[in-house]
Design an enzyme around this catalytic site. Structure first.
Site, PDB file in Angstrom:
ATOM      1  N   PRO A 228       0.797  -1.243   0.000  1.00  0.00           N
ATOM      2  CG  PRO A 228       0.043  -0.937   2.197  1.00  0.00           C
ATOM      3  CD  PRO A 228       0.734  -1.927   1.303  1.00  0.00           C
ATOM      4  CE  LYS A 229       6.951   0.379  -2.581  1.00  0.00           C
ATOM      5  NZ  LYS A 229       8.396   0.120  -2.469  1.00  0.00           N
TER       6      LYS A 229
END
Length: 327
Positions: A228-229
């Site tokens: 999810p970066k």
């Protein structure tokens, strides 16, 4: 190339006649957390690409190792020999082993010396072979370094926002798509896309997630091992007569009365309970089923749906459902 962060840990090169065995190896590697290049895992990504150039790039530059499944069929194929040439170009450049031969038989492959160590697949199950591949990777220090680097990027004490955008093929926003992020430990976050097709999630500890997306007018979408970066955009296709839904523990499927409840049995089989609903014409419940295989359900009003479970972990299920049985 020390410390290179390869896109794939393993690329699999094989003849189509050996697909049944190789597919089981690919699935076993995937469940072990190995990043594997297997063509059927990449159908969407391969769609429309110049395969000659793209596959050359995969087998020459983007995998840590390639497993070469040797058989009489392999030697007869144009594409497998193209893949082999790309691997051998890479192997020539490096001072370590890159091509890992696995033999179904004693066929000689041009450029693969008989003195190169190989694994015999005779009397060895796909899962056993996948275990050997995993052990080989764990002996590679660059592989271990990449895993440690990945883990270090997944720890972040500060909450941050992760956004999923859902659009159709015309780049129009899809509203009210249900989106669930399922972590490897089966915890999850859930939400719905808004008028702009956006769903926002507050991430407090970075983990890899499986992203599930369902919508009443579209088949379900599933992406595994999403970090999810970086925000993601997902394009979904409208599918006439097909719908999808995400259930938490249990729920109702539109178009049929009653509730269904998938469960994980003690032997790790997946099974289905259905309240006032017959499964497969009245089979005993809980009814064991497999992911990605259609099962029929019928309620007390004679309404029939065909369900295909795409994902099930913890208590979260992604289901495609159809009025007419899918081909």
């Amino acid at each position: 190339m020390k410390n290179k962060n390869y896109e794939y840990d393993i690329a699999l090169s094989f003849a189509g006649e050996n697909r049944a065995y190789v597919e089981e190896v690919a699935n076993s590697l995937k469940t072990r957390g190995v990043k594997v290049f297997y063509d059927l895992f990449e159908e969407t990504n391969l769609w429309g690409k110049n395969l000659y150039e793209y596959l050359s790039e995969i087998y020459q530059n983007r995998a840590r190792y390639t497993v070469l499944f040797i058989s009489g069929f392999y030697n007869q194929k144009l594409w497998t020999n193209h893949e082999r040439a790309s691997m051998q170009a890479r192997a020539f450049q490096e001072s370590r082993e890159y091509i890992l031969p696995a033999r179904f038989d004693d066929t000689e492959i041009p450029g693969v010396l008989k003195t190169i160590g190989y694994i015999s697949l005779k009397d060895r199950t796909p899962d056993e072979f996948a275990s050997l591949i995993e052990k080989k990777l764990k002996k590679d220090t660059t592989f271990l370094e990449s895993k440690l680097a990945t883990l270090s990027t997944l720890i972040n004490p500060k909450p941050f926002l992760f956004t999923v955008k859902v659009v159709n093929e015309q780049e129009e926003a899809i509203k009210n798509a249900k989106i669930v992020l399922v972590a490897n430990n089966a915890t999850y976050l859930e939400g719905f896309s808004d008028e702009k097709g956006l769903a926002h999630f507050i991430i407090r500890t970075r983990k890899l997630y499986t992203v599930l997306i369902a919508h009443p007018e579209n088949l379900g979408v599933l992406f595994e091992n999403v970090n999810p970066k970086e925000d993601i955009k997902v394009t979904i296709e409208k599918s006439i007569g097909s719908s999808s839904i995400i259930l938490n523990k249990s729920g109702e499927i539109p178009g049929i009365s009653g509730r269904i409840k998938p469960i994980l049995k003690s032997n790790n089989a997946i099974a289905l309970y259905a309240d006032n609903i017959a499964v497969e014409g009245g089979k005993h419940q809980p009814y064991d089923f497999e992911l990605n295989k259609s099962i029929s359900v019928e309620d007390n009003g004679g309404n029939i749906l065909h369900l295909t479970f795409r994902f099930f972990k913890g208590r979260i299920a992604l289901i495609d459902y159809y009025k007419n049985k899918p081909s």
